[in-house]
Motif scaffolding. Sequence first.
Motif, short mmCIF file in Angstrom:
data_model
loop_
_atom_site.label_atom_id
_atom_site.label_comp_id
_atom_site.label_asym_id
_atom_site.label_seq_id
_atom_site.Cartn_x
_atom_site.Cartn_y
_atom_site.Cartn_z
N ASN A 1 0.83 -1.21 0.00
CA ASN A 1 0.00 0.00 0.00
C ASN A 1 0.87 1.26 0.00
OD1 ASN A 1 -1.58 2.17 1.93
ND2 ASN A 1 -2.97 1.09 0.55
N ARG A 2 1.93 1.25 0.78
CA ARG A 2 2.83 2.42 0.82
C ARG A 2 3.52 2.63 -0.52
NH1 ARG A 2 4.00 0.38 6.03
NH2 ARG A 2 5.89 -0.62 5.25
N LEU A 3 3.90 1.51 -1.17
CA LEU A 3 4.53 1.62 -2.49
C LEU A 3 3.59 2.31 -3.48
CD1 LEU A 3 6.59 0.83 -4.76
CD2 LEU A 3 5.33 -1.33 -4.95
N HIS A 4 2.35 1.86 -3.54
CA HIS A 4 1.42 2.43 -4.51
C HIS A 4 1.02 3.86 -4.14
CE1 HIS A 4 1.37 -1.27 -6.61
NE2 HIS A 4 0.72 -1.96 -5.69
N GLN A 5 1.02 4.18 -2.86
CA GLN A 5 0.79 5.57 -2.47
C GLN A 5 1.90 6.47 -3.00
OE1 GLN A 5 -0.56 6.84 1.44
NE2 GLN A 5 -0.99 4.70 2.00
N ALA A 6 3.12 5.95 -3.01
CA ALA A 6 4.24 6.75 -3.51
C ALA A 6 4.07 7.05 -5.01
CB ALA A 6 5.55 6.02 -3.27
N PHE A 7 3.46 6.15 -5.75
CA PHE A 7 3.20 6.37 -7.16
C PHE A 7 1.98 7.25 -7.40
CE2 PHE A 7 5.91 2.65 -8.00
CZ PHE A 7 6.54 3.04 -9.16
N ALA A 8 1.05 7.27 -6.44
CA ALA A 8 -0.26 7.90 -6.66
C ALA A 8 -0.16 9.42 -6.60
CB ALA A 8 -1.26 7.38 -5.64
N ARG A 9 -1.20 10.07 -7.10
CA ARG A 9 -1.28 11.53 -7.10
C ARG A 9 -2.06 12.01 -5.87
NH1 ARG A 9 -3.86 13.55 -12.47
NH2 ARG A 9 -3.44 15.54 -11.42
N VAL A 10 -1.86 13.27 -5.55
CA VAL A 10 -2.63 13.91 -4.49
C VAL A 10 -3.67 14.82 -5.13
CG1 VAL A 10 -2.56 15.43 -2.49
CG2 VAL A 10 -0.67 13.83 -2.91
N HIS A 11 -4.93 14.50 -4.96
CA HIS A 11 -6.02 15.29 -5.53
C HIS A 11 -6.64 16.17 -4.46
CE1 HIS A 11 -5.77 11.80 -8.31
NE2 HIS A 11 -6.08 12.70 -9.23
N SER A 12 -7.22 17.25 -4.88
CA SER A 12 -7.89 18.15 -3.93
C SER A 12 -9.14 17.49 -3.37
CB SER A 12 -8.26 19.46 -4.63
OG SER A 12 -9.27 19.23 -5.59
N THR A 13 -9.53 17.94 -2.17
CA THR A 13 -10.74 17.39 -1.53
C THR A 13 -11.97 17.65 -2.38
OG1 THR A 13 -9.73 17.78 0.63
CG2 THR A 13 -12.11 17.40 0.57
N LEU A 14 -12.06 18.85 -2.97
CA LEU A 14 -13.20 19.20 -3.80
C LEU A 14 -13.28 18.27 -5.01
CD1 LEU A 14 -15.56 21.10 -4.41
CD2 LEU A 14 -13.94 22.60 -5.60
N GLU A 15 -12.13 18.03 -5.67
CA GLU A 15 -12.11 17.17 -6.84
C GLU A 15 -12.49 15.75 -6.48
OE1 GLU A 15 -8.94 16.01 -10.44
OE2 GLU A 15 -8.26 16.98 -8.58
N ARG A 16 -12.01 15.30 -5.33
CA ARG A 16 -12.31 13.94 -4.89
C ARG A 16 -13.79 13.77 -4.59
NH1 ARG A 16 -9.42 13.96 -0.45
NH2 ARG A 16 -7.51 13.83 -1.67
N ARG B 1 -8.86 4.85 -11.18
CA ARG B 1 -8.88 6.18 -10.57
C ARG B 1 -8.63 6.08 -9.07
NH1 ARG B 1 -13.66 9.29 -12.98
NH2 ARG B 1 -14.86 7.85 -11.68
N ILE B 2 -9.21 5.08 -8.42
CA ILE B 2 -8.96 4.88 -6.98
C ILE B 2 -7.50 4.53 -6.74
CG2 ILE B 2 -9.44 3.32 -5.06
CD1 ILE B 2 -12.33 3.18 -6.07
N ALA B 3 -6.95 3.63 -7.57
CA ALA B 3 -5.57 3.19 -7.38
C ALA B 3 -4.55 4.28 -7.66
CB ALA B 3 -5.29 1.99 -8.27
N ARG B 4 -4.97 5.35 -8.36
CA ARG B 4 -4.05 6.46 -8.65
C ARG B 4 -4.16 7.58 -7.61
NH1 ARG B 4 -6.01 5.95 -14.07
NH2 ARG B 4 -7.23 7.85 -13.76
N ASP B 5 -5.04 7.44 -6.62
CA ASP B 5 -5.26 8.52 -5.65
C ASP B 5 -4.66 8.12 -4.30
OD1 ASP B 5 -6.78 11.09 -4.94
OD2 ASP B 5 -7.41 9.68 -3.39
N ARG B 6 -3.78 8.95 -3.79
CA ARG B 6 -3.08 8.63 -2.55
C ARG B 6 -4.03 8.57 -1.35
NH1 ARG B 6 2.22 12.03 -1.59
NH2 ARG B 6 2.58 11.05 -3.63
N TRP B 7 -4.96 9.53 -1.30
CA TRP B 7 -5.90 9.53 -0.18
C TRP B 7 -6.77 8.28 -0.20
CZ3 TRP B 7 -11.18 9.25 -0.57
CH2 TRP B 7 -11.89 9.37 0.64
N ALA B 8 -7.26 7.88 -1.40
CA ALA B 8 -8.13 6.72 -1.49
C ALA B 8 -7.41 5.46 -1.05
CB ALA B 8 -8.63 6.56 -2.93
#
Length: 703
Positions: free
Chosen positions: A617-632, A658-665
């Motif tokens: 999970n930490r590995l994929h978070q490192a690859f993922a993007r950080v999206h704004s709360t409003l966009e999410r 889309r979920i797998a590319r989002d760090r917060w998700a």
Amino acid sequence: MANRTGAEWHRAAHWRRWLFVSLVLSQSAIASYCLVWVLPYHGGTLTERVILALFAVLYTWIAVGFWIGTLGFVIRRFGGDRLSLLRRHPAAELAHTSLAPTAVILPIYHEPVRWTLNGLKAVYQDLAAEGGLEFFQFYVLSDSRSADVWLEEQQVWCELVRDLKAEGRLFYRRRPVNLNFKSGNVADFLRRWGRRHRYVVVLDADSLLSGQTLCQMVRLMEREPRVGILQTNPSIINAQSLFARVQQFANRFYSPLFATGLAAVQLGDAAFWGHNAILRVQPFMAHCGLRKLPGRGLFGGPILSHDFVEAAFMGRAGFEVWLEPGLSGSYEESPPTLADELVRDHRWAKGNLQHLWVMLREPGLRFAHRMAFLNGIMAYVASPLWLLFLMAVTVAAAQMTLAPIDYFPEGHQGLFPLWPEWRPEWALTLALSTVLLLFLPKFLALVDAVLQDRTAEFGGGVRLFQGVLLEILVSILLAPVRMLAHSRFVFAALSNVSLRWAGQNRTEEMSWREGLASQWPAVVVGATWSWFAWHLDTAFFLWSLPVALPLLLSAQTAVLLSRRALGVGLLNRRLLLIPEEVSPPPVLEKARAVRSVEPEHSGLTPFQQAILLPQVNRLHQAFARVHSTLERERHWSTDVERCLKHGPALLTDAKLARIARDRWALAYLHRQSWKADPESYWGRCIRNLLAQRLNDSRQQADA
């Protein structure tokens, strides 16, 4: 020195090509003249004129292959081509040539992840053993769209970096937008990181290159500053099914002859095959960009087969493109079944036919590269021409049998009738000459192996001869099947329609049901033609059997050739053997070793691992993007909650990606899934994971 060498190969190319074209055209002219006197009306009817025109084109096509193979045999008997790049530079000179910054790139799209990346691991290890690793960097360039596939790619890449201690040397990048297929993937890499490297080595998913060959390629490029692309001649390896083993044997045994002849004619105007080659980055970036075709249908949109076009553009810019058959240690794999090969050919046919637009409309291309386009186009257009030729012959036979003799055929003028004549001795001579063109180069390869004392590499002289005969038999059985399939592919491409022959078999074996489903059109055509020929004329029926019989047997042929047991059985009897099976080079042994290691099984899909396993999970978070709360909240927060409650089954691939590319998700689902009720979806996944680990622990304790 470089200028003198360039002028020398240009002069040699002029004379060699002039001799080559003279031999091909004069032989075809003689054969066409013979056919005029074989035909009853000597070309006096429309049908016979069609037969003559098609025969002239097709005979010229096979004469090209014959003289390429013959030229290769002659050059090998005289010790090789003195103008080849390897012959210009002694081994000691190359060994003292410094290496330069080089990228090794592996573009992938939905490949078997662990198997593919372990192949790259073997290349990396072999290069490290060669001692040139400090000059190379490796890039895995993914275009995969499925979340489960690219999540696994990221995870296996991380394992490779850790195992190889390759931090800062082995990279992974996935394009979020897949534009222009493989060529777009390579172009994207060059725009971002190309200027860091002087050269780029391009691999395919099934490619292997030895460390020695990688270093040789870079050193040759350093010694030859006018060379923009250097192409190796890959050997096929790792074949298991009978079909793949026949293709592997044919490639490994015949290709040295044909590659030597082709390289001798092309010299510095060679083609680029898209992989197992090295590119000079600066001119490639400056001159080899591919714009979309401006036409309609087939001749509109992105160029599918980019490699020949890039070689032509490199030549137009004044740089050389070389095929170097002497560079060993270059390997690839072949499709395991006939169905898999035809699926690949369907894609290649459309790409090659697009080259017609480039060949005719693109200004400034060298004549040799335009001929390379024509050669690639004819590789597929020859099939419908053969089909038309057979149809025209059938029409002529029907006219001679069913219709009264016409003593004044169309175009014939005068008071005297035109008497039909039959010359069976001329027909026999013409047939034998065609057979000679098709099969003599294969026996020249046999003579070459005997004279060079290389028969032991192929299992010995007797088994080598048996292998050649078996390969010829299989090629005869497959030729009509390929002719019919390629004719369909050409028709589909030119009419800009997508036609379906049958679903692709993605295993190494076909069932009898799948074989009949894939080959029933060929069976129907063969049965219909045989029935018509039998009722028309006994002699014509016998003449049609070499084509009709393979079509009738196409389903059985496809199924039997897909069998691994038959392929491995011949290997155990040392038939269809290749040198790499007698004495495997180190890079192949490394690849087999790393691919034979079974990974730990968690019992989870890559997406489930990305959610549940902390390290993953930490590995994929490192690859993922950080999206704004409003966009999410606007786009996919509800999808995250649905995934938490019901798992990924109710979500589309796009939403999962889309979920797998989002760090917060990823972080949110990881926390909440471990708090989930034991009877919920994620609770059951955790229970299965713990049970799998307990079972593994017991097996280790028992061992």
